[in-house]
Design an enzyme around this catalytic site. Structure first.
Site, PDB file in Angstrom:
ATOM      1  CG  ASP A 307      -2.231  -0.805   0.912  1.00 21.14           C
ATOM      2  OD1 ASP A 307      -2.336  -1.478  -0.104  1.00 21.14           O
ATOM      3  OD2 ASP A 307      -2.922  -1.061   1.993  1.00 21.14           O
ATOM      4  NE  ARG A 401     -12.416   2.776  -2.214  1.00 20.02           N
ATOM      5  CZ  ARG A 401     -12.062   1.533  -2.689  1.00 20.02           C
ATOM      6  NH1 ARG A 401     -11.519   1.436  -3.777  1.00 20.02           N
ATOM      7  NH2 ARG A 401     -11.886   0.670  -1.826  1.00 20.02           N
TER       8      ARG A 401
HETATM    9  C1  UD1 Z   1      -5.785  -5.818   2.650  1.00 19.51           C
HETATM   10  C2  UD1 Z   1      -5.913  -4.363   2.697  1.00 19.51           C
HETATM   11  C3  UD1 Z   1      -5.194  -3.757   1.356  1.00 19.51           C
HETATM   12  C4  UD1 Z   1      -3.813  -4.280   1.350  1.00 19.51           C
HETATM   13  C5  UD1 Z   1      -3.887  -5.690   1.314  1.00 19.51           C
HETATM   14  C6  UD1 Z   1      -2.334  -6.510   1.429  1.00 19.51           C
HETATM   15  C7  UD1 Z   1      -8.049  -4.107   3.983  1.00 19.51           C
HETATM   16  C8  UD1 Z   1      -9.398  -3.642   3.933  1.00 19.51           C
HETATM   17  N1  UD1 Z   1      -7.216  -4.142   2.638  1.00 19.51           N
HETATM   18  O1  UD1 Z   1      -6.444  -6.447   1.363  1.00 19.51           O
HETATM   19  O2  UD1 Z   1      -5.021  -2.456   1.697  1.00 19.51           O
HETATM   20  O3  UD1 Z   1      -3.429  -3.795   0.066  1.00 19.51           O
HETATM   21  O4  UD1 Z   1      -4.313  -6.329   2.302  1.00 19.51           O
HETATM   22  O5  UD1 Z   1      -1.606  -5.708   2.350  1.00 19.51           O
HETATM   23  O6  UD1 Z   1      -7.370  -4.394   4.937  1.00 19.51           O
HETATM   24  N2  UD1 Z   1      -5.670 -13.723  -2.143  1.00 19.51           N
HETATM   25  C9  UD1 Z   1      -5.731 -15.026  -2.469  1.00 19.51           C
HETATM   26  N3  UD1 Z   1      -7.064 -15.649  -2.138  1.00 19.51           N
HETATM   27  C10 UD1 Z   1      -7.760 -14.929  -1.283  1.00 19.51           C
HETATM   28  C11 UD1 Z   1      -7.403 -13.866  -0.750  1.00 19.51           C
HETATM   29  C12 UD1 Z   1      -6.313 -13.101  -1.050  1.00 19.51           C
HETATM   30  O7  UD1 Z   1      -5.199 -15.499  -3.614  1.00 19.51           O
HETATM   31  O8  UD1 Z   1      -8.757 -15.613  -0.852  1.00 19.51           O
HETATM   32  C13 UD1 Z   1      -4.385 -13.223  -2.570  1.00 19.51           C
HETATM   33  C14 UD1 Z   1      -4.778 -11.709  -3.224  1.00 19.51           C
HETATM   34  O9  UD1 Z   1      -5.010 -11.871  -4.673  1.00 19.51           O
HETATM   35  C15 UD1 Z   1      -3.273 -11.039  -3.086  1.00 19.51           C
HETATM   36  C16 UD1 Z   1      -2.926 -11.609  -1.626  1.00 19.51           C
HETATM   37  O10 UD1 Z   1      -3.617 -12.776  -1.544  1.00 19.51           O
HETATM   38  O11 UD1 Z   1      -2.640 -11.422  -4.087  1.00 19.51           O
HETATM   39  C17 UD1 Z   1      -3.116 -10.501  -0.552  1.00 19.51           C
HETATM   40  O12 UD1 Z   1      -4.420 -10.178  -0.271  1.00 19.51           O
HETATM   41  P1  UD1 Z   1      -4.989 -10.038   0.800  1.00 19.51           P
HETATM   42  O13 UD1 Z   1      -4.175  -9.843   2.046  1.00 19.51           O
HETATM   43  O14 UD1 Z   1      -6.303 -10.670   1.257  1.00 19.51           O
HETATM   44  O15 UD1 Z   1      -5.661  -8.545   0.781  1.00 19.51           O
HETATM   45  P2  UD1 Z   1      -6.881  -7.853   1.238  1.00 19.51           P
HETATM   46  O16 UD1 Z   1      -7.267  -8.340   2.384  1.00 19.51           O
HETATM   47  O17 UD1 Z   1      -8.048  -7.608   0.081  1.00 19.51           O
END
Ligand code: UD1
Length: 422
Positions: A307, A401
């Site tokens: 981020d 946002r």
């Molecule tokens: C959260 C943050 C976001 C930040 C991100 C990574 C919030 C509201 N948002 O997003 O600002 O950029 O963490 O630090 O807290 N993935 C999968 N399968 C899943 C879930 C995730 O493959 O079921 C992958 C995603 O595509 C990505 C990686 O895991 O490549 C990390 O995503 P994730 O940590 O889940 O991000 P968010 O929780 O959406």
């Protein structure tokens, strides 16, 4: 649509107060669905994403009282329907996390598949696998995830395939009301997860290991109300530190939490910043110097956060020397490069590569620019601050946002920034 007009060239200087963490406040709002009693959340930032979450809870019948200090008291036991509609979930991915709390507390939930920033495919497979392992019956219909469970969710052993912040938070919340013990391995360790766990523990949950990669939750029968103050926003903190470093300026940030930003502070020190910290403040001074370019790789916490990748790229554009910036967390998170190059930056990115090569230039040149994700948009504001002439950043609803009163905070530091209403 509002735009920001930035006239670059000022060395930022002054003091600012950091707002509460967006990513904590959003998820803690969803966690209030687990409780039968009112949950009061303090230090909630005034942001568009928070308004969306309030709207989502409101449309499910949840009553909220918001006072003049923006403390939000959530009465989740007034809930009337267990559906989170597409119109609200599509604009913000965090709203998907109402699924687990509704399922754990009321045994049913229907939530649209999420949207959010356009940064790669961002699946939710880890969330759904975890809930299924806990006994939920889940299927997809018409773009909605429909979930139910007979009785309570059951404690389970869950090993995440990837480090996921949202996935870790979602399963941790759901496990608080499950029957028995849930052991979660390969968890993300972000401070927002610890903040959520602290709030859940105040509500009566039994959680251990938050902030490490193994979290153990012993389910309880019910959660009560609590009052919780969310942690300072480490991404807002990092954004202002990088903006000030890019301009060669000086800043003191109050209500911040330096121990959440170690990787970022180390990179800024490498860039030539003099940094001092107290328990809840950070002071950065570039002594009027240009930053040195810094190479980095983004990774889950405690490494350098994705981020803040776009923001530090903006700083590198005008830094002395050259650097590589590697993005490992999200695909497709380099949308700012094209716009920065239009402002005279020298950034090279091979097709399908996750590493950008940045060669510092003397000055960027102001231009009309826009981006379609939150952090990319704010990185263009930083680029505008170090550009000659005027930069107009379009589509700043992305910035709204996630950043509270960005232009007012930058003006406090002496920046020449104006919001132009459409
Ligand atoms: C959260 C943050 C976001 C930040 C991100 C990574 C919030 C509201 N948002 O997003 O600002 O950029 O963490 O630090 O807290 N993935 C999968 N399968 C899943 C879930 C995730 O493959 O079921 C992958 C995603 O595509 C990505 C990686 O895991 O490549 C990390 O995503 P994730 O940590 O889940 O991000 P968010 O929780 O959406």
């Amino acid at each position: 649509m509002d735009k920001l007009l930035i006239t670059g060239g000022t060395k930022l200087d002054g003091e600012l107060r950091i707002s509460g963490a967006k990513n904590s406040a959003l998820i803690i709002l969803t966690s209030s669905l687990l409780s039968n009693e009112p949950v009061t959340i303090c230090n909630v930032p005034h942001l568009h994403d928070i308004t969306t979450m309030i709207e989502l809870l409101g449309c499910m019948g949840v009553e909220m009282v918001i006072d003049e200090k923006r403390n939000i008291e959530v009465h989740a036991n007034t809930i009337k329907q267990f559906t989170a509609p597409y119109e609200l979930v599509k604009t913000m991915r965090a709203s998907f996390l109402v699924l687990g709390p509704m399922l754990a507390h009321y045994g049913q939930a229907e939530v649209s598949l999420p949207g959010g920033c356009a940064i790669g495919p961002r699946p939710v497979d880890q969330h759904l696998q975890g809930l299924t392992a806990m006994g939920a019956d889940i299927y997809m219909e018409d773009g909605y995830v429909k979930a139910s469970v007979k009785g309570r969710l059951k404690g389970a052993h869950i090993l995440f395939d990837v480090k996921t912040v949202g996935g870790t938070e979602h399963i941790m919340m759901s496990a608080t009301l499950a029957e028995g013990r849930t052991v979660m391995e390969n968890c993300a360790r972000e401070p927002e997860i610890v903040d959520l766990a602290d709030c859940l523990i105040s509500m009566g949950a039994d959680i251990e290991g938050q902030g490490t990669d193994t979290i153990v939750v012993n389910g309880v029968e019910e959660l009560k109300g609590c009052r919780h103050r969310v942690i300072p926003d480490r991404v807002e903190t990092g954004t202002f530190l990088i903006a000030v470093a890019a301009t060669g300026g000086h800043v003191k940030l109050k209500d911040a939490q330096p121990d959440h930003l170690e990787a970022v502070l180390l990179k800024l020190a490498d860039a030539g910043a003099e940094i001092s910290c107290g328990k809840d403040w950070i002071e950065l001074d570039m002594k009027g110097r240009k930053p040195k370019a810094v190479s980095l790789v983004t990774s889950p916490y405690p490494a350098f956060p994705t981020d803040l990748q776009a923001q530090i790229m903006a700083m590198n554009c005008i830094a002395e020397g050259s650097a590589t910036v590697t993005e490992t967390v999200f695909e497709n998170r380099f949308m700012h490069i094209h716009e920065m190059n239009r402002m005279g930056a020298r950034i090279k990115l091979e097709a399908n590569s996750t590493t950008a090569y940045v060669e510092g230039v003397e000055l960027l040149k102001g231009a009309p620019v826009m981006a379609n994700d939150l952090r990319a948009s704010v990185s263009l504001v930083i680029a505008g601050l170090v550009a000659e002439g005027n930069t107009i950043v379009d589509r700043i609803y992305h910035i709204d946002r996630g950043y509270e009163q960005i232009e007012e905070k930058l003006q406090l530091l002496g920046a020449n920034v104006k919001r132009i209403a459409a």
